[in-house]
Design a protein around this motif. Sequence first.
Motif, PDB file in Angstrom:
ATOM      1  N   TYR A   1     -14.249  -6.125 -15.039  1.00 41.76           N
ATOM      2  CA  TYR A   1     -13.194  -6.023 -14.036  1.00 41.76           C
ATOM      3  C   TYR A   1     -13.750  -6.305 -12.642  1.00 41.76           C
ATOM      4  O   TYR A   1     -13.197  -7.112 -11.891  1.00 41.76           O
ATOM      5  N   ARG A   2     -14.847  -5.650 -12.295  1.00 43.85           N
ATOM      6  CA  ARG A   2     -15.451  -5.864 -10.975  1.00 43.85           C
ATOM      7  C   ARG A   2     -15.809  -7.324 -10.773  1.00 43.85           C
ATOM      8  O   ARG A   2     -15.574  -7.901  -9.700  1.00 43.85           O
ATOM      9  N   SER A   3     -16.378  -7.931 -11.799  1.00 42.09           N
ATOM     10  CA  SER A   3     -16.815  -9.317 -11.680  1.00 42.09           C
ATOM     11  C   SER A   3     -15.640 -10.267 -11.498  1.00 42.09           C
ATOM     12  O   SER A   3     -15.661 -11.134 -10.614  1.00 42.09           O
ATOM     13  N   LEU A   4     -14.607 -10.117 -12.337  1.00 39.54           N
ATOM     14  CA  LEU A   4     -13.465 -11.040 -12.262  1.00 39.54           C
ATOM     15  C   LEU A   4     -12.710 -10.879 -10.945  1.00 39.54           C
ATOM     16  O   LEU A   4     -12.293 -11.871 -10.331  1.00 39.54           O
ATOM     17  N   VAL A   5     -12.505  -9.634 -10.512  1.00 41.40           N
ATOM     18  CA  VAL A   5     -11.814  -9.416  -9.238  1.00 41.40           C
ATOM     19  C   VAL A   5     -12.626 -10.008  -8.092  1.00 41.40           C
ATOM     20  O   VAL A   5     -12.079 -10.645  -7.182  1.00 41.40           O
ATOM     21  N   ALA A   6     -13.948  -9.828  -8.146  1.00 43.76           N
ATOM     22  CA  ALA A   6     -14.814 -10.383  -7.091  1.00 43.76           C
ATOM     23  C   ALA A   6     -14.757 -11.902  -7.085  1.00 43.76           C
ATOM     24  O   ALA A   6     -14.703 -12.529  -6.017  1.00 43.76           O
ATOM     25  N   GLN A   7     -14.777 -12.518  -8.280  1.00 49.63           N
ATOM     26  CA  GLN A   7     -14.698 -13.978  -8.349  1.00 49.63           C
ATOM     27  C   GLN A   7     -13.365 -14.490  -7.805  1.00 49.63           C
ATOM     28  O   GLN A   7     -13.325 -15.468  -7.038  1.00 49.63           O
ATOM     29  N   ALA A   8     -12.278 -13.827  -8.209  1.00 45.80           N
ATOM     30  CA  ALA A   8     -10.963 -14.257  -7.727  1.00 45.80           C
ATOM     31  C   ALA A   8     -10.856 -14.086  -6.218  1.00 45.80           C
ATOM     32  O   ALA A   8     -10.373 -14.982  -5.507  1.00 45.80           O
ATOM     33  N   ALA A   9     -11.319 -12.937  -5.708  1.00 45.12           N
ATOM     34  CA  ALA A   9     -11.262 -12.683  -4.271  1.00 45.12           C
ATOM     35  C   ALA A   9     -12.101 -13.697  -3.504  1.00 45.12           C
ATOM     36  O   ALA A   9     -11.700 -14.176  -2.428  1.00 45.12           O
ATOM     37  N   SER A  10     -13.252 -14.045  -4.035  1.00 46.79           N
ATOM     38  CA  SER A  10     -14.124 -15.011  -3.371  1.00 46.79           C
ATOM     39  C   SER A  10     -13.462 -16.377  -3.272  1.00 46.79           C
ATOM     40  O   SER A  10     -13.547 -17.046  -2.233  1.00 46.79           O
TER      41      SER A  10
END
Length: 491
Positions: free
Chosen positions: A10-19
């Motif tokens: 979850y942290r990784s996907l949200v961070a990728q999308a936000a980036s």
Amino acid sequence: MLTSSTADVYRSLVAQAASRVAGRFERTTQPASGASRAELQRLVDAVDLAGGGVGGPAAIREIDDLFLEHAVWFHHPAYAAHLNCPVVLPAVAAEIVLAAVNTSVDTYDQSTVGTLMERRLIERVSEWIGFSAGDGVFTSGGTQSNFHALLLAREAALARAGSSRAEAFARMAVFATASSHFSVGKSALLLGLSDEAVIEVADDGEGRMDPVSLDAAVVAAEASGRIPMAVVATAGTTDRGVIDPLTPIAAVCESRDVWMHVDAAYGGGLLVSPQSRDLLSGIERARSVTVDFHKSFFQPVSSSAILVREPRDLAAGAWHADYLNPVENEEPNQVDKSLQTTRRFDALKLWVTLRAIGADRIGELFDTVIDLASAVSDEVAADPELELVGRTQLSTVLFRVRPQGIDPAGQDALVAGVRRVLFESGRALVAKTVIDGRPCLKLTLLNPETTLDDVRGILTIVKDAAATLAGIAPEIDAELDAVFSDAEVSA
């Protein structure tokens, strides 16, 4: 699925999308890509939705290339078409929370504290309006809020009619101006009223309802056997951005015992405005009010509400189901007030925004775009190549282009072409509408970071496009040249 074991994913996907979204905000140079509909259709059709999954990271990369590359960016200063606002960041953060938890606020046992937070927020908005003991519920948008209000008005009128539902529905009348939102007429249809249910009330020549004409219309309707069901006053018309005189309209409604609904979907931000709150004077005398927070409160879609002065009015839309909200259940179930069952916790976005920046700051942001529209109107009025079409009280600017040597009929013919040229190029987006039978262009300014120079740039592009379409400009920007050469645009 989100469980404790997938927290890292979850942290990784949200961070990728936000980036990737943040990267687009940094790199975006115009409000739209300018890609043609045919090109976009090819890109969409090329995605294999029937095959196996490609994994989260790959899917996010694909969305970056497909959607973010070609999205319409409301935050860009050259976007000035419709009532779409850039959103405040605390509300975006709240979106991440509410999407991940996936609360449904239809019943208390699905939402617990979420229900209590929405109810507290409804109390606060009611206080802004002036409803001392008001109530309400969040909705998907102004169309649903207006429909809900008119449903309640219909049931209130039915209770007074003393006749069958079918007979009463055929006689009910809703009073609105030509500038009222299209959802008024659509709601009348969906509510089973007659084709002649909506009676058009004359305005003052600038789009604001005339109270004297309203009173005469209500008297005439009653004299002909009609049942005055509701008056819809608009606090912020979509095109002109003007506000009906709420206090004298309220006086008519009170004297004739007619439900007064205020559609403040656009102008609701004035409720927290430090400088222009008085424009909504009289709204506290309404029976119901629509407010769209995803317009002048700078919230992500969707975020709207219907508010009522008397909480008991909401009971007319209640429906009970044994599995969901049985009559004997004393829990505070929001489905008892809403027309929806499953419903997102959209109130969280406004809650977080108020806690992060405060109501006064929201009002200041809305005041900023109102001031900008006033300054732009002055510029348009002073420009010999442009014609200002009326004055706004909010943040729209209506105008026409009048290139040298082009008569009014020719100016009218340019409107659609200019709008389409700008749209096809992606460089600037404006809207078109019709006022008093003549087409015109419309700027809707809802970005507090847009400057007067930014809008001057849009107006320059508009004038250049008009001059080229009119055949009186020998040269044009190379980027627009490709658009002008398109046969469809020329047509």
